[in-house]
Scaffold this active site. Structure first.
Site, short mmCIF file in Angstrom:
data_model
loop_
_atom_site.label_atom_id
_atom_site.label_comp_id
_atom_site.label_asym_id
_atom_site.label_seq_id
_atom_site.Cartn_x
_atom_site.Cartn_y
_atom_site.Cartn_z
N GLU A 140 -22.34 -22.95 -31.11
CA GLU A 140 -21.59 -22.36 -30.05
C GLU A 140 -20.98 -20.81 -30.94
O GLU A 140 -20.88 -20.03 -30.25
CB GLU A 140 -20.49 -23.05 -29.36
CG GLU A 140 -19.81 -22.30 -28.09
CD GLU A 140 -19.45 -23.20 -27.07
OE1 GLU A 140 -19.70 -24.43 -27.03
OE2 GLU A 140 -18.59 -22.74 -26.45
N ASP A 152 -14.31 -29.99 -28.29
CA ASP A 152 -14.98 -30.29 -26.97
C ASP A 152 -16.19 -31.27 -27.39
O ASP A 152 -16.69 -32.23 -26.80
CB ASP A 152 -15.37 -29.18 -26.16
CG ASP A 152 -14.28 -28.45 -25.68
OD1 ASP A 152 -13.19 -28.99 -25.50
OD2 ASP A 152 -14.68 -27.47 -25.23
#
Ligand code: GAF
Length: 377
Positions: A140, A152
């Site tokens: 990411e 996360d």
């Protein structure tokens, strides 16, 4: 073969993960479902049921490029896996996400983790859960371009049902903390999509880095805001602009709140936990400036409800959801009343989820047919 990877809510510890601090998230029983099958060639073909779109990429050579849409998450994972030395076989993936998109419940991390697990298995590689989480975070950061922390992906991999996870984002040491029986997690979606906040997210991270760099001229040896006390910050306030000072103050105070909140949860002291959640929300609103009027309204409405122990925004902010700890006996009444009050004030009807917790990513013994449809690939 298939996997399901959960979304998450964060009870407290917001914007602390990329400052090497502490977080206290729990996985929730909304999943990203992935069905996967190997191919004989080197193509990666991914169909998204949510976006009604199929994308095709070539795993040979350096052909995986960013497209600025949903497929960047799975392609980023494939690219990072290959760059890290895990040669991938061609595969067909069918993706169905039930985690609300753009709601700050970590639908992207669930997609990344589910895809990583499926591609690794198809290609005959075994990787520990912590490594998978770190690799998805890198995907990411480096491929999608969002400089997110580890929270996360980590909770998506390592969560345990009925528990929150106290995570030290520097060492990735983690301790499960049991959720108090009789307390219900309720997530309220303001319906304000948080995507436009992405640029702001990276800006907040830059403010924190600037804070560390300037403070390190007086405090040699600090690596992250985790290493700075409130006293240090006040003593050297003159080094910082007002904005950077406030960003640092949020992170430093939030980092102190997280272990206190975990201890309060552990001993069932919901009064203290609720107060810490309220302080966290104020700090995010005033110092970190990542809340929005709709989140503030949702939190204020919840705080007035007699069955609520604590309420705050959850996730990156700029829209998305609040997390509420509610007396289980009043949860349904709370859902009805907050939805009615929020829609009367804004003209927009919110989604309110009375949530069950979930364990981390799981392999499915048999893949359920997604929504009664056959994969087109
Ligand atoms: C987003 C990011 F992905 C997390 O890493 C974290 O920084 C969070 O915002 C804020 O606490 O969910």
């Amino acid at each position: 073969m298939g996997y399901r990877a959960p979304g998450r809510v964060n009870l407290i510890g917001e914007h602390t993960d990329y400052n090497a601090g502490f977080v206290l998230p729990a996985a929730i029983a909304f999943w990203c479902w992935i069905a996967a099958a190997p191919r004989e060639d080197n193509k990666l073909i991914i169909h998204s049921e949510n976006y009604h779109e199929t994308i095709e990429a070539d795993l040979d050579g350096n052909h995986l490029h960013r497209t600025r849409k949903w497929s960047d998450y799975p392609l980023g994972v494939a690219s990072l896996l290959q760059k890290s030395g895990y040669r991938l076989r061609g595969a067909n993936l069918y993706v169905r996400g039930e985690i609300p998109l753009g709601a700050g419940l970590s639908s992207s991390a669930a997609l990344e983790v589910g895809v990583a697990c499926a591609l690794l298995e198809i290609s005959g590689h075994e990787l520990g859960r912590t490594k998978i989480a770190l690799l998805c975070q890198r995907a990411e950061n480096e491929f999608v371009g969002a400089r997110v922390g580890i929270m996360d992906q980590f909770v998506c991999c390592e969560a345990r049902a009925e528990y929150a996870l106290l995570l030290d984002c520097r060492s990735v040491e983690h301790t499960p903390v049991r959720l108090t029986p009789g307390v219900q997690l309720v997530v309220c979606n303001t319906m304000v999509k948080h995507e436009h906040g992405d640029g702001e997210y990276n800006l907040r991270r830059r403010d924190c880095e600037e804070g560390v760099q300037l403070l390190s001229t007086a405090l040699p040896g600090i690596q992250a805001l985790r290493d700075v006390t409130l006293r240090d910050l006040e003593d050297h306030r003159k080094l910082l602009s007002e904005t950077v000072y406030r960003r640092c103050r949020h992170v430093i105070t939030e980092n102190r709140r997280v272990p206190q909140a975990a201890e309060a949860l552990e001993r069932g002291d919901l009064g203290t936990l609720g107060e810490l959640m309220a302080e966290s929300h104020r700090s995010l609103r005033d110092d970190y400036q990542v809340s929005c009027p709709e989140l503030d309204l949702m939190v204020d409405l919840a705080a007035k409800h007699p069955g609520v122990y604590g309420a705050r925004m959850t996730g990156g902010g700029f829209g998305g959801c609040t997390v509420n700890l509610v007396d289980r006996a009043t949860a349904i009444e709370f859902k009805r009343s907050i939805a009615a009050q929020y829609s009367a004030a804004t003209g927009c009807y919110p989604d309110v989820f009375v949530c069950q917790t979930s364990s981390g990513v799981e392999r499915l013994s048999s893949t359920p047919a997604p929504a009664g449809r056959e994969p087109p690939i």
